[in-house]
Enzyme design. Structure first.
Site, PDB file in Angstrom:
ATOM      1  N   GLU A  37       0.876  -1.165   0.000  1.00  0.00           N
ATOM      2  CA  GLU A  37       0.000   0.000   0.000  1.00  0.00           C
ATOM      3  C   GLU A  37       0.915   1.215   0.000  1.00  0.00           C
ATOM      4  O   GLU A  37       1.815   1.312   0.848  1.00  0.00           O
ATOM      5  CB  GLU A  37      -0.878  -0.004   1.254  1.00  0.00           C
ATOM      6  CG  GLU A  37      -1.875   1.134   1.214  1.00  0.00           C
ATOM      7  CD  GLU A  37      -2.753   1.232   2.452  1.00  0.00           C
ATOM      8  OE1 GLU A  37      -2.776   0.301   3.274  1.00  0.00           O
ATOM      9  OE2 GLU A  37      -3.411   2.287   2.580  1.00  0.00           O
ATOM     10  N   ARG A 262       5.357 -12.477   9.937  1.00  0.00           N
ATOM     11  CA  ARG A 262       6.063 -11.280   9.507  1.00  0.00           C
ATOM     12  C   ARG A 262       7.443 -11.240  10.155  1.00  0.00           C
ATOM     13  O   ARG A 262       7.686 -11.864  11.177  1.00  0.00           O
ATOM     14  CB  ARG A 262       5.278  -9.985   9.746  1.00  0.00           C
ATOM     15  CG  ARG A 262       4.663  -9.806  11.069  1.00  0.00           C
ATOM     16  CD  ARG A 262       3.708  -8.602  11.180  1.00  0.00           C
ATOM     17  NE  ARG A 262       4.065  -7.388  10.491  1.00  0.00           N
ATOM     18  CZ  ARG A 262       3.286  -6.799   9.595  1.00  0.00           C
ATOM     19  NH1 ARG A 262       2.140  -7.329   9.256  1.00  0.00           N
ATOM     20  NH2 ARG A 262       3.644  -5.666   9.052  1.00  0.00           N
ATOM     21  N   LYS A 272       4.913   0.790   9.750  1.00  0.00           N
ATOM     22  CA  LYS A 272       4.930   2.041   8.982  1.00  0.00           C
ATOM     23  C   LYS A 272       4.433   3.208   9.840  1.00  0.00           C
ATOM     24  O   LYS A 272       4.922   4.310   9.724  1.00  0.00           O
ATOM     25  CB  LYS A 272       4.038   1.894   7.744  1.00  0.00           C
ATOM     26  CG  LYS A 272       4.730   1.180   6.595  1.00  0.00           C
ATOM     27  CD  LYS A 272       3.951   1.363   5.313  1.00  0.00           C
ATOM     28  CE  LYS A 272       3.278   0.074   4.930  1.00  0.00           C
ATOM     29  NZ  LYS A 272       2.570   0.135   3.653  1.00  0.00           N
TER      30      LYS A 272
HETATM   31  P1  ATP Z   1      -0.005  -1.431   6.751  1.00  0.00           P
HETATM   32  O1  ATP Z   1      -0.168  -1.466   8.220  1.00  0.00           O
HETATM   33  O2  ATP Z   1       0.053  -0.074   6.190  1.00  0.00           O
HETATM   34  O3  ATP Z   1      -0.881  -2.400   5.994  1.00  0.00           O
HETATM   35  P2  ATP Z   1       2.104  -3.205   6.032  1.00  0.00           P
HETATM   36  O4  ATP Z   1       3.455  -3.200   6.664  1.00  0.00           O
HETATM   37  O5  ATP Z   1       1.260  -4.400   6.128  1.00  0.00           O
HETATM   38  O6  ATP Z   1       1.460  -1.933   6.601  1.00  0.00           O
HETATM   39  P3  ATP Z   1       1.744  -3.263   3.175  1.00  0.00           P
HETATM   40  O7  ATP Z   1       2.077  -2.200   2.213  1.00  0.00           O
HETATM   41  O8  ATP Z   1       0.332  -3.657   3.321  1.00  0.00           O
HETATM   42  O9  ATP Z   1       2.326  -2.796   4.551  1.00  0.00           O
HETATM   43  O10 ATP Z   1       2.655  -4.527   2.917  1.00  0.00           O
HETATM   44  C1  ATP Z   1       2.960  -5.035   1.648  1.00  0.00           C
HETATM   45  C2  ATP Z   1       3.304  -6.487   1.783  1.00  0.00           C
HETATM   46  O11 ATP Z   1       4.420  -6.649   2.633  1.00  0.00           O
HETATM   47  C3  ATP Z   1       2.172  -7.286   2.389  1.00  0.00           C
HETATM   48  O12 ATP Z   1       2.021  -8.472   1.657  1.00  0.00           O
HETATM   49  C4  ATP Z   1       2.621  -7.541   3.790  1.00  0.00           C
HETATM   50  O13 ATP Z   1       2.098  -8.734   4.278  1.00  0.00           O
HETATM   51  C5  ATP Z   1       4.143  -7.596   3.630  1.00  0.00           C
HETATM   52  N1  ATP Z   1       4.804  -7.200   4.872  1.00  0.00           N
HETATM   53  C6  ATP Z   1       4.653  -6.056   5.560  1.00  0.00           C
HETATM   54  N2  ATP Z   1       5.387  -6.047   6.674  1.00  0.00           N
HETATM   55  C7  ATP Z   1       6.054  -7.228   6.708  1.00  0.00           C
HETATM   56  C8  ATP Z   1       6.979  -7.840   7.611  1.00  0.00           C
HETATM   57  N3  ATP Z   1       7.374  -7.209   8.732  1.00  0.00           N
HETATM   58  N4  ATP Z   1       7.442  -9.063   7.303  1.00  0.00           N
HETATM   59  C9  ATP Z   1       7.053  -9.690   6.186  1.00  0.00           C
HETATM   60  N5  ATP Z   1       6.182  -9.190   5.302  1.00  0.00           N
HETATM   61  C10 ATP Z   1       5.680  -7.971   5.545  1.00  0.00           C
END
Ligand code: ATP
Ligand code: MG
Length: 567
Positions: A37, A262, A272
């Site tokens: 996102e 994660r 974020k």
């Molecule tokens: P938000 O809270 O804004 O959704 P987010 O960290 O989940 O934050 P996204 O942009 O939705 O951010 O994440 C993009 C992709 O990265 C998603 O598939 C998410 O699952 C993955 N992702 C985000 N943070 C992690 C992490 N710490 N470890 C592994 N994958 C991650």
């Protein structure tokens, strides 16, 4: 990308893929996606997801898309889109012509919503947000049906079209799926799928005033792109029944959602929201502050894509949350830098040293190897003269027992140069600090020369004083001073654990060849660590060096000592 040291590990997602391939599912295609996102910069946690998705595609001869999940116009910005594209590319991945935006599917998503309404599986609800929450029930109690749940289909479709046409203010109505208000999974209790939001979208402008919710949009985006395996983090496990429900009810192509843990990393935060807070409250200089766990921060700090990829592969893919050790990341970093970073000499805390028996005004050019690990890196010439700088900490007026560096009467070797012996020193009257060290040198002891084998304990790095250039050096350390920044005393937040000493700025004296060092170049400063030319603040001829990492993991030692003490 065959410079990787690590071989790909097997994990449960590969087992699922292998099983799907064995039965010829999806015509034996493998198609993944990375769906950020655009509401912030990517961090090392995202790198894990990027590496997982793109490497699976590569390993199975499949494809991986880059897709912006830009369904929320409020927090999303073009700046984030650009940074994400740059970061994924820098990490070494290629989505070819498959760069997609969820917003490109808005019309399609709307049509599918109408289809759901017409099938009697969705309704327009006039309850307020608070009422919807109150009606939802809890984990132990069923929810209550909305009084609008049994609206006839033609009334629903008319109202939904009027929602789209902009006839209603924000928050007055939503479109909800009609599933089951008594479902044990709260996500299945008639979830909202569209909301009214009169907000401009970075890409679609004012075309829309209703926006799809994540759960509705995400699975459909996957379906439209014919993704075979939709990988996401564990918090979406409870959303999978809904993901499947939409696809089944609509009768569209059905990707398989698989959740993995994660990445969490010690000594930092990977959220974020929290990273944005650090930026907004100016606790760091920006998203690309070299202390940030963002890809752009790590790039500016001097991390290499290989180090990040190797780390991401190595932490593995699991079903259970855990915290990876920052030391492991730094291990992969050092492993790569050790191979590629040329060795140079830089004196971070200079003190002047005069070689009294060396001819005044003479400059001698000495040959130095650029990387003992890599002969092809070649050699360079460095100037030597009567006055040099050495590190202040390499000299003591009175040595302790294990001090093998310079003190009165002691001999040491100057790296790539001669053996010197300390004869005396001068102190500053005011500060009492050592102002100048006086030595003699042994002209027969030149490194590489005929009589060079004379051994002395202790080798120091140095730079020639009249030739050296002053350079700003930024010593970065961990952003947080505890392994888990989220554990804080009552009433404090994560910022309580910020490391107050995460940045120290020095004026170093560096060898003259470094005047031309350009943005992003990485070096090993002999005995001092790995450094990278700062890409933001350096100017031509005036490089600023960021410390990427010390040569050894001093934190591991500190932790071991602490553990011993607490035992
Ligand atoms: P938000 O809270 O804004 O959704 P987010 O960290 O989940 O934050 P996204 O942009 O939705 O951010 O994440 C993009 C992709 O990265 C998603 O598939 C998410 O699952 C993955 N992702 C985000 N943070 C992690 C992490 N710490 N470890 C592994 N994958 C991650
Ligand atoms: Mg997310």
């Amino acid at each position: 990308m065959n410079e990787e040291q690590t071989t790909p590990k097997s994990h449960f997602i590969k087992e699922i893929i292998d099983a799907d391939l064995a039965v010829g599912k999806n015509e034996s295609r493998i198609h993944t996606r990375f769906p950020p996102e655009p509401n912030g910069y990517l961090h090392i946690g995202h790198a894990k997801s990027i590496v997982l998705n793109f490497n699976l595609a590569r390993e199975y001869n499949g494809l991986c898309n880059l897709r912006f999940d830009d369904t929320n116009p409020i927090k999303e910005e073009e700046e984030y889109i650009e940074s994400i594209i740059e970061d994924v590319r820098w990490l070494g991945f290629d989505w070819e012509d498959r760069l997609y935006y969820a917003s490109d599917y808005f019309e399609k998503l709307y049509e599918l919503a109408e289809q759901l309404v017409l099938a009697g599986k969705a309704f327009v609800c006039d309850l307020s947000g608070d009422e919807i929450r109150a009606y939802r029930g809890t984990l132990t109690e069923p929810g209550k049906d909305s009084p609008y749940r049994d609206r006839p289909v033609d009334e629903n479709i008319a109202l939904f079209r009027r929602m789209r046409a902009g006839e209603f203010p924000d928050g007055t109505r939503v479109l909800r799926a009609k599933i089951d208000m008594a479902h044990p999974n709260l996500n299945m209790r008639d979830p909202v799928i569209y909301r009214i939001l009169h907000a401009s979208h970075p890409r679609t402008g004012d075309e829309w005033c209703i926006y799809p919710m994540y759960d509705w949009a995400h699975g459909l985006e996957d379906s439209i792109e014919k993704i075979t395996h939709s990988l996401c983090t564990l918090e979406f496990e409870d959303h999978r029944p809904l993901y499947d429900w939409f696809l089944i009810e609509l009768g569209v192509y059905r990707p398989r959602q698989i959740e993995f843990a994660r990445l969490n990393l010690s000594y930092t935060v990977l959220s974020k929201r929290r990273l944005l807070q650090l930026v907004q409250e100016k606790l760091v200089s920006g998203w690309d502050d070299p202390r940030m766990p963002t890809i752009s921060g790590m790039r500016r700090r001097g991390y290499t894509p290989i180090a990040i990829r190797n780390f991401s592969e190595r932490v593995g893919v699991a079903k259970k949350n855990n915290i990876a050790d920052m030391a492991l990341l730094e291990y992969y970093l050092r492993e790569d830098l050790n191979k590629i970073a040329p060795r140079v000499m830089a004196v971070l805390n200079p003190v002047k040293l005069v070689i009294d028996n060396y001819i005044e005004d003479q400059t001698e050019m000495l040959t130095a190897d650029n990387n003992p690990e890599d002969e092809s890196a070649g050699t360079r010439e460095i100037p030597f003269s009567r006055e040099i700088y050495i590190e202040r900490e390499d000299f003591r007026t009175e040595p302790h027992k294990k001090f093998f560096r310079l003190y009165p009467g002691k001999e040491v070797r100057l790296k790539h140069a001669y053996i010197i012996k300390c004869e005396s020193f001068v102190t500053d009257d005011e500060t009492g600090e050592v102002a100048e060290i006086h030595c003699t040198y042994d002209p027969e002891s030149r490194s590489g020369g005929a009589a060079a084998d004379r051994k002395v304990k202790g080798t120091l790095h140095w730079v020639s004083a009249p030739h050296a250039i002053p350079a700003e050096v930024r010593l970065y350390d961990r952003l947080f001073q505890v392994s888990n920044p989220n554990s804080v005393p009552e009433g404090k937040d994560f910022k309580y654990n910020l490391n107050p000493n995460s940045l120290e700025t020095l004026t170093a004296q560096v060898e003259p060849g470094l005047a031309d060092a350009t943005s992003g170049e990485r070096y090993q400063f002999l005995r001092r660590g790995y450094f990278c030319v700062d890409s933001r603040d350096s100017r031509p001829g005036r490089p600023i060096f960021n410390r990427t990492a010390p040569l050894r993991d001093s934190w591991a030692r500190i932790e071991r000592q602490q553990q011993k003490r607490s035992r």
